[in-house]
Design a protein around this motif. Structure first.
Motif, PDB file in Angstrom:
ATOM      1  N   VAL A 141      17.055   3.139   8.272  1.00 20.24           N
ATOM      2  CA  VAL A 141      16.988   3.239   9.738  1.00 20.24           C
ATOM      3  C   VAL A 141      16.332   1.980  10.306  1.00 20.24           C
ATOM      4  CG1 VAL A 141      15.824   4.433  11.651  1.00 20.24           C
ATOM      5  CG2 VAL A 141      17.003   5.768   9.897  1.00 20.24           C
ATOM      6  N   GLU A 142      15.203   1.575   9.712  1.00 20.09           N
ATOM      7  CA  GLU A 142      14.503   0.370  10.188  1.00 20.09           C
ATOM      8  C   GLU A 142      15.409  -0.863  10.038  1.00 20.09           C
ATOM      9  OE1 GLU A 142      11.729  -1.513  11.387  1.00 20.09           O
ATOM     10  OE2 GLU A 142      11.525   0.376  12.446  1.00 20.09           O
TER      11      GLU A 142
ATOM     12  N   GLN B  41       0.652  -4.645   0.744  1.00 21.23           N
ATOM     13  CA  GLN B  41       1.913  -4.780   1.461  1.00 21.23           C
ATOM     14  C   GLN B  41       3.052  -4.530   0.486  1.00 21.23           C
ATOM     15  OE1 GLN B  41       2.286  -5.460   4.693  1.00 21.23           O
ATOM     16  NE2 GLN B  41       0.159  -5.882   5.231  1.00 21.23           N
ATOM     17  N   ALA B  42       4.041  -3.775   0.921  1.00 17.61           N
ATOM     18  CA  ALA B  42       5.151  -3.460   0.023  1.00 17.61           C
ATOM     19  C   ALA B  42       6.458  -4.040   0.561  1.00 17.61           C
ATOM     20  CB  ALA B  42       5.266  -1.951  -0.131  1.00 17.61           C
ATOM     21  N   GLY B  43       6.386  -5.128   1.345  1.00 18.78           N
ATOM     22  CA  GLY B  43       7.591  -5.680   1.955  1.00 18.78           C
ATOM     23  C   GLY B  43       7.908  -4.901   3.212  1.00 18.78           C
ATOM     24  N   THR B  44       8.577  -5.536   4.185  1.00 22.44           N
ATOM     25  CA  THR B  44       8.862  -4.811   5.418  1.00 22.44           C
ATOM     26  C   THR B  44       9.854  -3.691   5.127  1.00 22.44           C
ATOM     27  OG1 THR B  44      10.764  -6.128   6.071  1.00 22.44           O
ATOM     28  CG2 THR B  44       8.587  -6.949   6.744  1.00 22.44           C
ATOM     29  N   MET B  45       9.794  -2.657   5.943  1.00 21.82           N
ATOM     30  CA  MET B  45      10.722  -1.546   5.769  1.00 21.82           C
ATOM     31  C   MET B  45      12.153  -2.027   5.914  1.00 21.82           C
ATOM     32  SD  MET B  45       8.761   1.562   7.725  1.00 21.82           S
ATOM     33  CE  MET B  45      10.096   2.751   7.465  1.00 21.82           C
ATOM     34  N   ALA B  46      12.392  -2.956   6.872  1.00 20.69           N
ATOM     35  CA  ALA B  46      13.756  -3.453   7.089  1.00 20.69           C
ATOM     36  C   ALA B  46      14.283  -4.163   5.843  1.00 20.69           C
ATOM     37  CB  ALA B  46      13.785  -4.371   8.310  1.00 20.69           C
ATOM     38  N   ALA B  47      13.413  -4.948   5.180  1.00 23.04           N
ATOM     39  CA  ALA B  47      13.859  -5.671   3.974  1.00 23.04           C
ATOM     40  C   ALA B  47      14.177  -4.682   2.853  1.00 23.04           C
ATOM     41  CB  ALA B  47      12.780  -6.662   3.537  1.00 23.04           C
ATOM     42  N   ARG B  48      13.341  -3.663   2.711  1.00 21.81           N
ATOM     43  CA  ARG B  48      13.606  -2.650   1.687  1.00 21.81           C
ATOM     44  C   ARG B  48      14.896  -1.906   2.014  1.00 21.81           C
ATOM     45  NH1 ARG B  48       8.933  -1.290  -1.190  1.00 21.81           N
ATOM     46  NH2 ARG B  48       9.722   0.795  -1.574  1.00 21.81           N
ATOM     47  N   GLY B  49      15.084  -1.640   3.323  1.00 21.76           N
ATOM     48  CA  GLY B  49      16.295  -0.946   3.759  1.00 21.76           C
ATOM     49  C   GLY B  49      17.538  -1.775   3.463  1.00 21.76           C
TER      50      GLY B  49
ATOM     51  N   PRO C  80       6.326  -0.372  10.060  1.00 16.22           N
ATOM     52  CA  PRO C  80       7.533  -1.168   9.782  1.00 16.22           C
ATOM     53  C   PRO C  80       7.228  -2.455   9.030  1.00 16.22           C
ATOM     54  CG  PRO C  80       7.602  -0.342  12.026  1.00 16.22           C
ATOM     55  CD  PRO C  80       6.251   0.032  11.478  1.00 16.22           C
ATOM     56  N   GLY C  81       6.065  -3.058   9.286  1.00 20.33           N
ATOM     57  CA  GLY C  81       5.724  -4.315   8.628  1.00 20.33           C
ATOM     58  C   GLY C  81       5.414  -4.179   7.142  1.00 20.33           C
ATOM     59  N   GLY C  82       5.310  -2.951   6.641  1.00 17.19           N
ATOM     60  CA  GLY C  82       5.107  -2.760   5.214  1.00 17.19           C
ATOM     61  C   GLY C  82       3.821  -2.052   4.839  1.00 17.19           C
ATOM     62  N   ARG C  83       2.828  -2.041   5.727  1.00 17.30           N
ATOM     63  CA  ARG C  83       1.567  -1.389   5.376  1.00 17.30           C
ATOM     64  C   ARG C  83       1.774   0.125   5.319  1.00 17.30           C
ATOM     65  NH1 ARG C  83      -4.614  -2.844   6.019  1.00 17.30           N
ATOM     66  NH2 ARG C  83      -5.185  -1.257   4.491  1.00 17.30           N
ATOM     67  N   ARG C  84       1.169   0.750   4.296  1.00 17.44           N
ATOM     68  CA  ARG C  84       1.296   2.202   4.131  1.00 17.44           C
ATOM     69  C   ARG C  84      -0.070   2.834   4.082  1.00 17.44           C
ATOM     70  NH1 ARG C  84       5.573   3.252  -0.278  1.00 17.44           N
ATOM     71  NH2 ARG C  84       7.216   1.894   0.446  1.00 17.44           N
ATOM     72  N   GLU C  85      -0.146   4.092   4.400  1.00 16.17           N
ATOM     73  CA  GLU C  85      -1.413   4.802   4.276  1.00 16.17           C
ATOM     74  C   GLU C  85      -1.133   6.278   4.007  1.00 16.17           C
ATOM     75  OE1 GLU C  85      -3.703   4.217   7.844  1.00 16.17           O
ATOM     76  OE2 GLU C  85      -1.948   3.798   9.051  1.00 16.17           O
TER      77      GLU C  85
ATOM     78  N   PRO D  78       6.952   1.781  16.790  1.00 13.38           N
ATOM     79  CA  PRO D  78       7.355   2.858  15.881  1.00 13.38           C
ATOM     80  C   PRO D  78       6.474   2.911  14.624  1.00 13.38           C
ATOM     81  CG  PRO D  78       8.876   1.021  15.677  1.00 13.38           C
ATOM     82  CD  PRO D  78       7.870   0.625  16.720  1.00 13.38           C
ATOM     83  N   ILE D  79       6.121   4.109  14.219  1.00 18.99           N
ATOM     84  CA  ILE D  79       5.416   4.335  12.952  1.00 18.99           C
ATOM     85  C   ILE D  79       6.083   5.557  12.322  1.00 18.99           C
ATOM     86  CG2 ILE D  79       3.207   4.881  11.844  1.00 18.99           C
ATOM     87  CD1 ILE D  79       1.766   3.544  14.141  1.00 18.99           C
TER      88      ILE D  79
END
Ligand code: HEC
Ligand SMILES: [Cu+2]
Length: 320
Positions: free
Chosen positions: A305-306, A215-223, A120-125, A105-106
């Motif tokens: 969601v993540e 890296q901004a932290g995993t999406m799941a952790a932010r969620g 999901p791992g945190g990398r953004r672009e 998923p992206i």
């Protein structure tokens, strides 16, 4: 085809199939067009006003028998050919529409006039999408403002990106390289600059890329943090006084609804549960969940969601 100017290269698993279908349709339509045009021209010349062509019917009975077969043939044969084309096209469409279960998923959020992409791992672009070669990728997309459309010509895929809901698009890149990304829905003044590139990388290079950058932290952790902050756990946690469903292991499961029927708890279901809680109410529960409309941005929603995807059947820390 790669050598034709203005024709995009083929870089996804579905590209060749889409091209075969496309050129078959083009060829078939061309044949029909040519046949009709030739007959029009020949008859227009042959039976023009004042021409000596024979317009009489010598033996009426024999003639009618003969034309029955011609008429049946010109209806039945094209019908069979076009129905076969329909079945073929439907098969390609279904393949394009059915996301493989192991897809990576992206998340994509479109807005005037850029694409925000989050892994999901945190990398953004921004206006770039890095994907691995040889692995299906699922884009879960939404828009923050108007309708956009995510188009990857080299992959032969395209999907509208709509405000207020999620749409998905999957593909599997087959060749490492850089390809163009377009917004193909007129979305305002700078629409023509809403372009970018897709970088398809060998799996090892992709893994290295994913772990680099900002890296901004995993999406799941932010969620999980958002989930706590918004007080979701107060109702959905193990010690809640409210009768609300536990959310562990919910993602991807069928949900029985009050009033009958079931729906699969996908990204769209979770989104609606949070923003439009009265829409689909789980069987056995009262519609007491408040709406979080206007309190959660698109990116936070995707984080939640993540997070809900990431929690299995064991109650994790964050829920307490
Ligand atoms: C006041 C209590 C309350 C709060 C706060 C609350 N919910 Fe709910 N939620 C419920 C109840 C009750 C249901 C079941 C009824 C329904 O489906 O609408 C529910 C249903 C859901 C569902 C569907 C679950 C299923 O099994 O079908 C999801 C997903 C969900 N909530 C997520 C959240 C999130 C995320 C938050 C925080 C942003 C949140 N809820 C905050 C009470 C609450
Ligand atoms: Cu756009």
């Amino acid at each position: 085809m790669e050598h034709l100017p203005f024709f995009p290269e083929r870089a996804s698993s579905i590209a060749a199939e889409v091209d075969d279908l496309y050129f078959s349709w083009l060829g078939l339509s061309g044949l029909v067009l040519a046949a009709v045009a030739v007959v029009i021209v020949v008859f227009a010349v042959k039976y023009r006003a004042g021409s000596q062509a024979d317009r009489g019917i010598p033996d009426r009975a024999a003639h009618e028998r003969a034309t029955h077969w011609i008429e049946i043939a010109w209806m039945a044969i094209p019908l069979a050919i076009f129905l076969a084309m329909y079945v073929w096209a439907a098969a390609v469409y279904l393949k394009h529409a059915t996301v493989p279960a192991d897809a990576l998923p992206i998340y994509v959020v479109g807005k005037q006039w850029m694409w925000h992409v989050r892994h999901p791992g945190g990398r953004r672009e921004i206006d770039e999408l890095h994907v691995p070669v040889g692995r299906p990728v699922e884009l879960v997309m939404t828009s923050q403002d108007v309708i956009h459309s995510f188009s990857l010509p080299a992959f032969r895929v395209k999907q509208d990106v709509l405000p207020g809901r999620y749409t998905t698009l999957w593909f599997e890149a087959t060749r490492a390289g850089e390809y163009r990304l377009f917004c193909t829905q007129y979305c305002g003044t700078a629409h023509s600059r809403m372009i970018g590139r897709v970088v398809a990388m060998e799996p090892a290079a992709f893994a290295r890329w994913l772990s680099g950058g900002n890296q901004a932290g995993t999406m799941a952790a932010r969620g999980a943090a958002r989930f706590r902050q918004l007080g979701c756990g107060g109702c959905h946690g193990p010690n809640a006084a409210v009768h609300a469903p536990r959310l562990e292991g919910l993602f991807g499961k069928p949900v029985p609804l009050r009033g009958g029927g079931t729906v699969i708890a996908d990204e769209g279901y979770i989104r609606d549960a949070i923003l439009l809680p009265g829409k689909d109410v789980r069987a056995g529960y009262e519609p007491t969940m408040p709406t979080f409309r206007g309190q959660i941005g698109e990116e936070d929603l995707l984080d939640i969601v993540e997070y809900l995807k990431s929690i299995g059947s064991n109650a994790p820390e964050e829920m307490r």
